[in-house]
Write a protein that holds these residues in place. Structure first.
Motif, PDB file in Angstrom:
ATOM      1  N   ASN A  76      42.611  40.950  44.359  1.00 24.81           N
ATOM      2  CA  ASN A  76      42.275  40.454  43.388  1.00 24.81           C
ATOM      3  C   ASN A  76      41.185  41.216  42.391  1.00 24.81           C
ATOM      4  N   THR A  80      34.324  36.721  41.239  1.00 26.52           N
ATOM      5  CA  THR A  80      35.746  36.231  40.549  1.00 26.52           C
ATOM      6  C   THR A  80      35.960  37.480  39.585  1.00 26.52           C
ATOM      7  N   SER A  81      37.340  37.645  39.556  1.00 28.65           N
ATOM      8  CA  SER A  81      37.841  38.601  38.441  1.00 28.65           C
ATOM      9  C   SER A  81      37.842  37.980  36.973  1.00 28.65           C
ATOM     10  N   SER A  83      42.097  34.786  40.492  1.00 21.49           N
ATOM     11  CA  SER A  83      40.806  35.174  40.003  1.00 21.49           C
ATOM     12  C   SER A  83      39.658  35.313  41.223  1.00 21.49           C
ATOM     13  N   ILE A  84      40.107  34.516  42.381  1.00 24.04           N
ATOM     14  CA  ILE A  84      38.827  34.618  43.476  1.00 24.04           C
ATOM     15  C   ILE A  84      39.022  35.835  44.161  1.00 24.04           C
ATOM     16  N   VAL A 139      30.175  33.467  45.144  1.00 28.35           N
ATOM     17  CA  VAL A 139      31.664  33.369  44.733  1.00 28.35           C
ATOM     18  C   VAL A 139      31.628  34.698  43.726  1.00 28.35           C
TER      19      VAL A 139
END
Length: 131
Positions: free
Chosen positions: A38, A60-61, A70-71, A58
């Protein structure tokens, strides 16, 4: 599903259909999970309180726009050295493709971005500054 009892279906899903028993990240999933597939050129890095005051880091993208894929990583805790240790498990070539990391002003997050995504520009998220 017509004719299938909910509890029975839930048990079957958990025990066999989900594939959780054979998941390659099962051993360490309580502490960290990585989804290097991702990774994109633009990432967000933040700490989040998920439940009962437990803090997680976290990544994310931004390309996925909060949807499926997204993760990139969820890591228990916010200590920079532990986070860096887990993120360095992602292939170096993939990490070098990251061009931008959005983060808050926390020094630990800046260190993570610098060490793990060395080619990326760090962008301070103004939302956190104004809060």
């Amino acid at each position: 599903m017509y004719g299938v009892k909910g509890e029975k279906f839930q048990r079957q899903y958990k025990k066999s259909l989900s594939g959780f028993k054979d998941w390659y990240q099962k051993q360490h999933a309580e502490d960290w999970i990585l989804y290097p597939e991702n990774l994109s050129e633009h990432l967000s890095l933040d700490e989040v309180a998920l439940s009962q005051g437990e803090l997680y880091t976290v990544i994310t993208s931004k390309q996925a726009k909060g949807k499926k894929g997204s993760i990139v990583a969820i890591i228990k805790g916010t200590k920079s050295e532990e986070t860096i240790d887990k993120l360095l498990k992602i292939n170096r070539k993939l990490r070098l493709k990251v061009k931008e990391v959005t983060l808050d002003m926390a020094g630990s997050m800046k260190l993570v971005a610098k060490r793990c995504f060395s080619n990326a520009v760090q962008v301070v998220d103004r939302f956190h500054v104004q809060k």
